[in-house]
Enzyme design. Sequence first.
Site, PDB file in Angstrom:
ATOM      1  N   ASN A   1      11.179 -43.169   4.133  1.00  0.00           N
ATOM      2  CA  ASN A   1      11.036 -44.319   5.244  1.00  0.00           C
ATOM      3  C   ASN A   1      12.134 -45.246   4.660  1.00  0.00           C
ATOM      4  OD1 ASN A   1       8.296 -46.500   4.977  1.00  0.00           O
ATOM      5  ND2 ASN A   1       9.736 -46.060   6.493  1.00  0.00           N
TER       6      ASN A   1
ATOM      7  N   THR B   1       1.432 -53.166  10.143  1.00  0.00           N
ATOM      8  CA  THR B   1       0.497 -54.011  10.077  1.00  0.00           C
ATOM      9  C   THR B   1       0.701 -55.236  11.288  1.00  0.00           C
ATOM     10  OG1 THR B   1       0.382 -54.263   7.773  1.00  0.00           O
ATOM     11  CG2 THR B   1      -0.474 -56.221   8.858  1.00  0.00           C
TER      12      THR B   1
ATOM     13  N   CYS C   1       1.550 -51.136   0.036  1.00  0.00           N
ATOM     14  CA  CYS C   1       1.362 -52.264   0.717  1.00  0.00           C
ATOM     15  C   CYS C   1       1.748 -53.425  -0.209  1.00  0.00           C
ATOM     16  CB  CYS C   1       0.217 -52.474   1.529  1.00  0.00           C
ATOM     17  SG  CYS C   1      -0.174 -54.124   2.161  1.00  0.00           S
TER      18      CYS C   1
ATOM     19  N   ARG D   1       9.803 -50.933  11.495  1.00  0.00           N
ATOM     20  CA  ARG D   1      10.566 -51.997  12.240  1.00  0.00           C
ATOM     21  C   ARG D   1      11.842 -51.604  13.192  1.00  0.00           C
ATOM     22  NH1 ARG D   1      13.830 -55.281   8.067  1.00  0.00           N
ATOM     23  NH2 ARG D   1      13.888 -53.144   6.834  1.00  0.00           N
TER      24      ARG D   1
END
Length: 470
Positions: free
Chosen positions: A286, A104, A186, A310
């Site tokens: 992930n 995002t 999400c 990240r």
Amino acid sequence: MIGKCLTGAGSRHRFSSTFLADQCQAWMKGGRSAQLRVHSSTLAESSLHAGTPITTEPSTSESTTALVDASENKGVATLTDEQLRRNAELLEMLQGKLVLAPLTKGGNLPFRRLCADFGAEVTMSEMSFARHLLRGDPTEKARLKRAANEACFGFQIATNNIGEGVRAGALAAEAGASWMDLNCGCPIYEATKRGLGSALLRNPRKLARLVAGIAEGIDLPLTVKVRTGTSASKINVQQVVSLLQDAGAAAVIVHGRTAEQRYKKPADWSLLADVARLNEVPVIGNGDILTYYEAQQRRSSGCLAHMVGRGALIKPWIFQEVKEGRELNPDATERVGIYRQLVSHMKEHFGDDAKGRRKAFYFLPWHFDFLCRYRYLPEEVYRELSEERPLIGQRMETAASELGEELDSLPVLERLLRCQSTDAHAEIAAALWDSSSDAEARGVLEQLANEKVADWESNGEEREERVAEG
């Protein structure tokens, strides 16, 4: 300056090329080209968000309407031989790769291009709301665009409607995407209030029907990105993945945290290993990869590939590090060059004028909330710490005492690039944008640091905590 990535052999996994070829042949001889059995489950299933059923707005086309009707009461996909062949080809491309996650705000085209400069072979778009995309929203349409150096590009959508998913898949194929991904992980309210994202995990059988309908109706392979559950008391990832393998998903991406946890707890890689071991459908793991040696540790999970989010925002060169099996340790001067490379990509994409600057500055200062967290993390010093808790979840001081660093002894440019202050990030972005060379940028940034870094350091700590919780 750090060099561009070197081509290297991918990690060996249980999904070898021979395995994938044999799997494809088995499918095409009738294994998965026939309707597949839905795995039974005794877990309770709750309803999706009220008012957002899977088929609320079917396509007006007869073919899509037929797909909706045919898939409404089943969660088993009947894929054509051509669809199965495409799925197998995608698995070949994904095998052993470090995949750039759909991010995002961070997953803009210039940033993905920068990651590809440093060896990212598989990248994904920022999540697109399919309904807005189909209505022609320019922001959503922009997410379809693929950079020239993105070798394997996945387009991610959010929808709970088969017709929307099928039509979005057609747009993705037309735009040149390698595959489409359905976001079912999400956790943000903007998505879950509409019955999208992680809200889809509340009812695995409805999710399977949604996936089956989309998978049958599009020309691209379909993957599904999930979390382990909605909360610690509602972890249902085994059931979800078991159903999705019969629903036609080419692979399932599993983020090793619940939606409720967001990023507050370490990713559960033991659970990811169990999911990969107990299901036929390939799993992409992930969560919490910041160094090449943490990526190496995850290879024992049995996952087809691994995904970084990240970690790539903090150091876009992580893809080169994983390929070469070493920490690159770019100094402040080298990092200024890398960050100007990102600026150059933004100027090319958004435009090198006032309008382009306004568009780029929605993203550029924000990126420094992550880029400022970069620290050199040599394996001989940090590997043991990484095994106790992922390094991305550990608080890093401006000066690393483990490496004998002291704040006052750090070069002033290094202190500035590590600064947590949003005011510093805005001025760093402006200096990089306005400078015509790396040398000019370094001079301007060093002057800024000499004048303001001490004040910025004193007010940046609070921001660090807020970013970490985001």
